[in-house]
Design a protein around this motif. Sequence first.
Motif, PDB file in Angstrom:
ATOM      1  N   THR A   1     -40.225 -40.204  29.628  1.00  0.00           N
ATOM      2  CA  THR A   1     -38.939 -40.433  28.974  1.00  0.00           C
ATOM      3  C   THR A   1     -38.406 -39.109  28.472  1.00  0.00           C
ATOM      4  OG1 THR A   1     -40.026 -40.817  26.841  1.00  0.00           O
ATOM      5  CG2 THR A   1     -39.576 -42.765  28.198  1.00  0.00           C
ATOM      6  N   ALA A   2     -37.089 -39.029  28.302  1.00  0.00           N
ATOM      7  CA  ALA A   2     -36.496 -37.813  27.765  1.00  0.00           C
ATOM      8  C   ALA A   2     -36.971 -37.626  26.324  1.00  0.00           C
ATOM      9  CB  ALA A   2     -34.978 -37.929  27.800  1.00  0.00           C
ATOM     10  N   PRO A   3     -37.083 -36.384  25.879  1.00  0.00           N
ATOM     11  CA  PRO A   3     -37.486 -36.148  24.490  1.00  0.00           C
ATOM     12  C   PRO A   3     -36.532 -36.840  23.519  1.00  0.00           C
ATOM     13  CG  PRO A   3     -37.527 -34.101  25.735  1.00  0.00           C
ATOM     14  CD  PRO A   3     -36.878 -35.143  26.601  1.00  0.00           C
ATOM     15  N   GLN A   4     -37.083 -37.335  22.460  1.00  0.00           N
ATOM     16  CA  GLN A   4     -36.313 -38.062  21.462  1.00  0.00           C
ATOM     17  C   GLN A   4     -35.521 -37.136  20.561  1.00  0.00           C
ATOM     18  OE1 GLN A   4     -40.091 -39.486  19.833  1.00  0.00           O
ATOM     19  NE2 GLN A   4     -39.202 -41.535  19.904  1.00  0.00           N
ATOM     20  N   VAL A   5     -34.420 -37.662  20.045  1.00  0.00           N
ATOM     21  CA  VAL A   5     -33.753 -37.042  18.913  1.00  0.00           C
ATOM     22  C   VAL A   5     -34.100 -37.941  17.727  1.00  0.00           C
ATOM     23  CG1 VAL A   5     -31.589 -36.346  17.846  1.00  0.00           C
ATOM     24  CG2 VAL A   5     -31.904 -36.082  20.325  1.00  0.00           C
ATOM     25  N   VAL A   6     -34.794 -37.347  16.760  1.00  0.00           N
ATOM     26  CA  VAL A   6     -35.323 -38.082  15.619  1.00  0.00           C
ATOM     27  C   VAL A   6     -34.596 -37.656  14.355  1.00  0.00           C
ATOM     28  CG1 VAL A   6     -37.400 -38.539  14.234  1.00  0.00           C
ATOM     29  CG2 VAL A   6     -37.603 -38.183  16.718  1.00  0.00           C
ATOM     30  N   VAL A   7     -34.165 -38.633  13.574  1.00  0.00           N
ATOM     31  CA  VAL A   7     -33.596 -38.373  12.258  1.00  0.00           C
ATOM     32  C   VAL A   7     -34.663 -38.756  11.241  1.00  0.00           C
ATOM     33  CG1 VAL A   7     -31.802 -38.959  10.583  1.00  0.00           C
ATOM     34  CG2 VAL A   7     -31.233 -38.812  13.028  1.00  0.00           C
ATOM     35  N   VAL A   8     -35.131 -37.761  10.474  1.00  0.00           N
ATOM     36  CA  VAL A   8     -36.107 -38.011   9.417  1.00  0.00           C
ATOM     37  C   VAL A   8     -35.319 -38.426   8.181  1.00  0.00           C
ATOM     38  CG1 VAL A   8     -37.996 -37.072   8.046  1.00  0.00           C
ATOM     39  CG2 VAL A   8     -37.630 -36.266  10.389  1.00  0.00           C
TER      40      VAL A   8
ATOM     41  N   ALA B   1     -44.972 -30.959  16.465  1.00  0.00           N
ATOM     42  CA  ALA B   1     -45.881 -31.871  17.171  1.00  0.00           C
ATOM     43  C   ALA B   1     -45.231 -32.444  18.429  1.00  0.00           C
ATOM     44  CB  ALA B   1     -46.328 -32.999  16.244  1.00  0.00           C
ATOM     45  N   LEU B   2     -43.921 -32.661  18.383  1.00  0.00           N
ATOM     46  CA  LEU B   2     -43.199 -33.223  19.527  1.00  0.00           C
ATOM     47  C   LEU B   2     -42.692 -32.134  20.479  1.00  0.00           C
ATOM     48  CD1 LEU B   2     -41.116 -36.014  17.716  1.00  0.00           C
ATOM     49  CD2 LEU B   2     -43.292 -36.268  18.962  1.00  0.00           C
ATOM     50  N   GLY B   3     -42.793 -30.876  20.075  1.00  0.00           N
ATOM     51  CA  GLY B   3     -42.349 -29.771  20.926  1.00  0.00           C
ATOM     52  C   GLY B   3     -40.842 -29.643  21.047  1.00  0.00           C
ATOM     53  N   VAL B   4     -40.138 -29.932  19.953  1.00  0.00           N
ATOM     54  CA  VAL B   4     -38.671 -29.871  19.945  1.00  0.00           C
ATOM     55  C   VAL B   4     -38.203 -29.094  18.712  1.00  0.00           C
ATOM     56  CG1 VAL B   4     -38.392 -32.032  21.250  1.00  0.00           C
ATOM     57  CG2 VAL B   4     -38.469 -32.103  18.744  1.00  0.00           C
ATOM     58  N   PRO B   5     -36.953 -28.624  18.695  1.00  0.00           N
ATOM     59  CA  PRO B   5     -36.454 -27.888  17.533  1.00  0.00           C
ATOM     60  C   PRO B   5     -36.151 -28.794  16.335  1.00  0.00           C
ATOM     61  CG  PRO B   5     -34.753 -27.999  19.211  1.00  0.00           C
ATOM     62  CD  PRO B   5     -35.994 -28.623  19.797  1.00  0.00           C
ATOM     63  N   TYR B   6     -36.116 -28.160  15.170  1.00  0.00           N
ATOM     64  CA  TYR B   6     -35.811 -28.849  13.917  1.00  0.00           C
ATOM     65  C   TYR B   6     -34.531 -28.283  13.325  1.00  0.00           C
ATOM     66  CZ  TYR B   6     -35.992 -30.127   9.002  1.00  0.00           C
ATOM     67  OH  TYR B   6     -35.672 -30.610   7.758  1.00  0.00           O
ATOM     68  N   ALA B   7     -33.714 -29.164  12.747  1.00  0.00           N
ATOM     69  CA  ALA B   7     -32.523 -28.747  12.004  1.00  0.00           C
ATOM     70  C   ALA B   7     -32.583 -29.370  10.612  1.00  0.00           C
ATOM     71  CB  ALA B   7     -31.252 -29.190  12.717  1.00  0.00           C
ATOM     72  N   GLU B   8     -32.358 -28.561   9.600  1.00  0.00           N
ATOM     73  CA  GLU B   8     -32.376 -29.013   8.208  1.00  0.00           C
ATOM     74  C   GLU B   8     -31.048 -29.680   7.866  1.00  0.00           C
ATOM     75  OE1 GLU B   8     -32.733 -30.201   4.718  1.00  0.00           O
ATOM     76  OE2 GLU B   8     -34.531 -29.323   5.615  1.00  0.00           O
ATOM     77  N   GLY B   9     -31.106 -30.967   7.550  1.00  0.00           N
ATOM     78  CA  GLY B   9     -29.905 -31.728   7.261  1.00  0.00           C
ATOM     79  C   GLY B   9     -29.102 -31.193   6.094  1.00  0.00           C
ATOM     80  N   ASP B  10     -29.784 -30.640   5.088  1.00  0.00           N
ATOM     81  CA  ASP B  10     -29.057 -30.101   3.935  1.00  0.00           C
ATOM     82  C   ASP B  10     -28.112 -28.977   4.346  1.00  0.00           C
ATOM     83  OD1 ASP B  10     -30.237 -31.854   2.157  1.00  0.00           O
ATOM     84  OD2 ASP B  10     -31.759 -30.427   1.481  1.00  0.00           O
ATOM     85  N   ASP B  11     -28.441 -28.275   5.428  1.00  0.00           N
ATOM     86  CA  ASP B  11     -27.592 -27.176   5.885  1.00  0.00           C
ATOM     87  C   ASP B  11     -26.249 -27.662   6.437  1.00  0.00           C
ATOM     88  OD1 ASP B  11     -29.639 -25.466   5.169  1.00  0.00           O
ATOM     89  OD2 ASP B  11     -30.349 -25.179   7.232  1.00  0.00           O
ATOM     90  N   PHE B  12     -26.128 -28.948   6.720  1.00  0.00           N
ATOM     91  CA  PHE B  12     -24.890 -29.512   7.247  1.00  0.00           C
ATOM     92  C   PHE B  12     -23.928 -29.935   6.130  1.00  0.00           C
ATOM     93  CE2 PHE B  12     -27.962 -30.024  10.650  1.00  0.00           C
ATOM     94  CZ  PHE B  12     -27.246 -29.682  11.791  1.00  0.00           C
ATOM     95  N   HIS B  13     -24.392 -29.930   4.878  1.00  0.00           N
ATOM     96  CA  HIS B  13     -23.530 -30.331   3.756  1.00  0.00           C
ATOM     97  C   HIS B  13     -22.439 -29.302   3.507  1.00  0.00           C
ATOM     98  CE1 HIS B  13     -25.079 -33.945   1.892  1.00  0.00           C
ATOM     99  NE2 HIS B  13     -26.317 -33.482   1.922  1.00  0.00           N
ATOM    100  N   PRO B  14     -21.211 -29.756   3.306  1.00  0.00           N
ATOM    101  CA  PRO B  14     -20.167 -28.832   2.859  1.00  0.00           C
ATOM    102  C   PRO B  14     -20.498 -28.352   1.439  1.00  0.00           C
ATOM    103  CG  PRO B  14     -19.239 -31.019   3.351  1.00  0.00           C
ATOM    104  CD  PRO B  14     -20.719 -31.112   3.518  1.00  0.00           C
TER     105      PRO B  14
END
Length: 174
Positions: A7-14, A32-45
């Motif tokens: 299956t295609a790698p998942q996009v996971v929202v923690v 562990a899943l071998g994918v990049p991480y993005a910090e949600g707080d960085d998306f806050h205005p």
Amino acid sequence: MSTTPRTAPQVVVVMGVAGTGKTTIGPLVAEALGVPYAEGDDFHPAANVAKMSAGIPLDDADRGPWLDAIGRWAHGRAGLGGVVSSSALKRIYRDRLRAAAPGVVFLHLTGDRELIERRMAERKGHFMPTALLDSQFATLQPLQDDEAGVAVDVSGTPEEIAERAAAALRRLTG
């Protein structure tokens, strides 16, 4: 022998209330899943950060642009995989993320209030005060049966939690 994943790698929202360890566990799960991480707080205005820093809970209007930015990131990772943190406390917030990025799955970090409050009190330099924890729990709508995702308890070390989470996510997508 093919090395192509089934299956295609998942996009996971923690997801979860403040203090559950989204920022700590998210990168470990991504690794562990071998994918990049993005910090949600960085998306806050900046206005959202200022409001929370002042101890004022965000309302749905405040969260809209933030959720849309996270949704755009998740959409851009479709088929590639990724992990991003977002409290995603209400079903309508998760629906908004799914609308932007169909196929996204949720990792709900859960724990008892006492443990979470203790962890929040020990954090240094975070804008979310412990005073807002009650509003977080009052807002929280746990994952429903028709939502793709898993719930993982946050007791234990970050490594143990991430290992349980990654295993549960792998089982979810078979």
